[in-house]
Design a protein around this motif. Sequence first.
Motif, PDB file in Angstrom:
ATOM      1  N   GLY A 147      34.957  10.304  -2.272  1.00 10.27           N
ATOM      2  CA  GLY A 147      35.353   9.240  -1.730  1.00 10.27           C
ATOM      3  C   GLY A 147      36.738   8.844  -1.320  1.00 10.27           C
ATOM      4  N   ILE A 148      37.125   7.870  -0.886  1.00  9.91           N
ATOM      5  CA  ILE A 148      38.269   7.215   0.017  1.00  9.91           C
ATOM      6  C   ILE A 148      39.587   7.669  -1.023  1.00  9.91           C
ATOM      7  CG2 ILE A 148      38.455   4.950  -0.825  1.00  9.91           C
ATOM      8  CD1 ILE A 148      39.754   6.867   2.413  1.00  9.91           C
ATOM      9  N   ASP A 149      39.652   7.544  -2.423  1.00  4.45           N
ATOM     10  CA  ASP A 149      40.693   7.714  -3.321  1.00  4.45           C
ATOM     11  C   ASP A 149      41.064   9.027  -3.586  1.00  4.45           C
ATOM     12  OD1 ASP A 149      40.529   5.088  -4.132  1.00  4.45           O
ATOM     13  OD2 ASP A 149      40.487   5.278  -5.999  1.00  4.45           O
ATOM     14  N   TRP A 150      40.174  10.099  -3.555  1.00  5.64           N
ATOM     15  CA  TRP A 150      40.499  11.564  -3.566  1.00  5.64           C
ATOM     16  C   TRP A 150      40.899  11.971  -2.077  1.00  5.64           C
ATOM     17  CZ3 TRP A 150      38.921  15.961  -1.095  1.00  5.64           C
ATOM     18  CH2 TRP A 150      39.108  17.267  -1.571  1.00  5.64           C
ATOM     19  N   LEU A 151      40.267  11.341  -1.021  1.00 14.36           N
ATOM     20  CA  LEU A 151      40.726  11.638   0.383  1.00 14.36           C
ATOM     21  C   LEU A 151      42.360  11.672   0.594  1.00 14.36           C
ATOM     22  CD1 LEU A 151      37.396  10.971   2.227  1.00 14.36           C
ATOM     23  CD2 LEU A 151      38.353  13.019   1.833  1.00 14.36           C
ATOM     24  N   LYS A 152      42.406  10.157   0.035  1.00  7.90           N
ATOM     25  CA  LYS A 152      43.794   9.656   0.367  1.00  7.90           C
ATOM     26  C   LYS A 152      44.951  10.473  -0.214  1.00  7.90           C
ATOM     27  CE  LYS A 152      43.458   5.551  -1.032  1.00  7.90           C
ATOM     28  NZ  LYS A 152      43.689   4.045  -1.186  1.00  7.90           N
ATOM     29  N   SER A 153      44.735  11.061  -1.478  1.00  2.49           N
ATOM     30  CA  SER A 153      45.431  12.212  -2.127  1.00  2.49           C
ATOM     31  C   SER A 153      45.813  13.361  -1.330  1.00  2.49           C
ATOM     32  CB  SER A 153      45.004  12.343  -3.618  1.00  2.49           C
ATOM     33  OG  SER A 153      43.841  13.386  -3.562  1.00  2.49           O
ATOM     34  N   LEU A 154      44.999  13.591  -0.525  1.00  4.61           N
ATOM     35  CA  LEU A 154      45.326  14.838   0.436  1.00  4.61           C
ATOM     36  C   LEU A 154      46.451  14.459   1.438  1.00  4.61           C
ATOM     37  CD1 LEU A 154      41.583  15.721   1.343  1.00  4.61           C
ATOM     38  CD2 LEU A 154      43.188  16.994  -0.645  1.00  4.61           C
ATOM     39  N   GLY A 155      46.848  13.274   1.683  1.00  5.95           N
ATOM     40  CA  GLY A 155      47.727  12.951   2.608  1.00  5.95           C
ATOM     41  C   GLY A 155      47.345  12.619   3.753  1.00  5.95           C
ATOM     42  N   PRO A 156      48.093  12.759   5.004  1.00 11.07           N
ATOM     43  CA  PRO A 156      47.602  12.655   6.249  1.00 11.07           C
ATOM     44  C   PRO A 156      46.483  13.533   6.703  1.00 11.07           C
ATOM     45  CG  PRO A 156      49.763  12.648   6.193  1.00 11.07           C
ATOM     46  CD  PRO A 156      49.585  13.104   5.067  1.00 11.07           C
ATOM     47  N   ILE A 157      45.433  12.974   7.349  1.00 15.44           N
ATOM     48  CA  ILE A 157      44.251  13.746   7.838  1.00 15.44           C
ATOM     49  C   ILE A 157      43.996  13.663   9.166  1.00 15.44           C
ATOM     50  CG2 ILE A 157      41.798  14.140   7.415  1.00 15.44           C
ATOM     51  CD1 ILE A 157      42.056  13.374   4.466  1.00 15.44           C
ATOM     52  N   LEU A 158      43.768  14.831   9.782  1.00 13.81           N
ATOM     53  CA  LEU A 158      43.151  14.700  11.415  1.00 13.81           C
ATOM     54  C   LEU A 158      41.818  15.264  11.463  1.00 13.81           C
ATOM     55  CD1 LEU A 158      44.085  14.536  14.349  1.00 13.81           C
ATOM     56  CD2 LEU A 158      44.685  16.938  14.179  1.00 13.81           C
ATOM     57  N   TRP A 159      41.049  14.164  11.962  1.00 20.57           N
ATOM     58  CA  TRP A 159      39.762  14.463  11.930  1.00 20.57           C
ATOM     59  C   TRP A 159      39.144  14.565  13.404  1.00 20.57           C
ATOM     60  CZ3 TRP A 159      36.407  13.680   7.518  1.00 20.57           C
ATOM     61  CH2 TRP A 159      37.013  13.140   6.705  1.00 20.57           C
ATOM     62  N   ASP A 160      38.231  15.699  13.792  1.00 22.72           N
ATOM     63  CA  ASP A 160      37.862  15.708  15.011  1.00 22.72           C
ATOM     64  C   ASP A 160      36.333  15.557  14.708  1.00 22.72           C
ATOM     65  OD1 ASP A 160      36.946  16.471  17.522  1.00 22.72           O
ATOM     66  OD2 ASP A 160      38.523  17.676  17.783  1.00 22.72           O
ATOM     67  N   PHE A 161      35.674  14.569  15.054  1.00 24.45           N
ATOM     68  CA  PHE A 161      34.193  14.649  15.047  1.00 24.45           C
ATOM     69  C   PHE A 161      33.523  15.084  16.005  1.00 24.45           C
ATOM     70  CE2 PHE A 161      35.335  11.537  11.714  1.00 24.45           C
ATOM     71  CZ  PHE A 161      34.519  11.738  10.790  1.00 24.45           C
ATOM     72  N   ILE A 162      34.159  15.550  17.100  1.00 31.52           N
ATOM     73  CA  ILE A 162      33.313  16.175  18.239  1.00 31.52           C
ATOM     74  C   ILE A 162      33.116  17.612  17.840  1.00 31.52           C
ATOM     75  CG2 ILE A 162      33.668  17.031  20.555  1.00 31.52           C
ATOM     76  CD1 ILE A 162      35.235  14.639  21.194  1.00 31.52           C
ATOM     77  N   VAL A 163      34.002  18.492  17.393  1.00 32.30           N
ATOM     78  CA  VAL A 163      33.863  19.752  16.918  1.00 32.30           C
ATOM     79  C   VAL A 163      33.933  19.776  15.339  1.00 32.30           C
ATOM     80  CG1 VAL A 163      35.366  20.664  18.907  1.00 32.30           C
ATOM     81  CG2 VAL A 163      36.545  19.976  16.777  1.00 32.30           C
ATOM     82  N   ARG A 164      33.679  18.533  14.709  1.00 34.96           N
ATOM     83  CA  ARG A 164      33.597  18.494  13.238  1.00 34.96           C
ATOM     84  C   ARG A 164      34.723  19.489  12.385  1.00 34.96           C
ATOM     85  NH1 ARG A 164      29.201  16.114  11.676  1.00 34.96           N
ATOM     86  NH2 ARG A 164      27.447  15.777  13.319  1.00 34.96           N
TER      87      ARG A 164
END
Length: 239
Positions: A147-164
């Motif tokens: 979930g989002i609480d754990w994902l936020k603990s990773l810091g800035p995240i770069l998502w690319d859903f085109i290449v997954r």
Amino acid sequence: MAERRAKGLCFNCDEMFSAGHKCSKLFCIMLTDDDEEGAEVIIPEISLNAITCTTSDKTFQLRAVVGNGVAWVLLDSRSTHNFIAAKAAEDLQIQVRHQPGLHIALPDGGKMVSNGVSRNLHMMVQGNDFLVDFFAIPLEGFDVVLGIDWLKSLGPILWDFIVREMDFKVNNKLIKWHGESPKPVVLTALGASRDLAPDFGDLLGSFADIFEKSQGIPPSRPCDHQIRLHNGTEPIYLL
């Protein structure tokens, strides 16, 4: 109060009241709310995608080593916390500590009872190890939801859903996760002990014509579907 007025006493102390009187001794009563004892109660929330095991080109899922096997994981920014399927936790021999009265909020406003909590569980994702806490719930489809609480603990995240792909840094080390395409069939607790029965594929193959993609209108059948009306029924007029 009437007795103190009759005696000429101050309402707030035991001295006689007069114009310009000031109490020499004051006391106060502090009111407290019983609900404020301890930390704020937070009810974890799980999303509709996680509950219904919905996957698409807009969802990010991958496999991870959790406990004694491999789990199917959904990265879900609409769930507040991390969840693990109770059945998967049992199959993967993960210890879950029971917490009475622990509930999870559902998308429709209802609640479900949690089986308990698993803390500091090792999760290996594409060569990188993490310590994660989970709420165990009766979850079908996905084994793990991050979930989002754990994902936020990773810091800035770069998502690319085109290449997954998902990029983030831990201790200045760049970590890149590669997501997997949505699966038409999702297994729970994808360990070797939970594989499909060998003859399951043969069973699907024997009904291959049922699962073929339609190429046009259905063929003519000996008995077509009918809606039988009573004699004399007038046509139904719809606005």
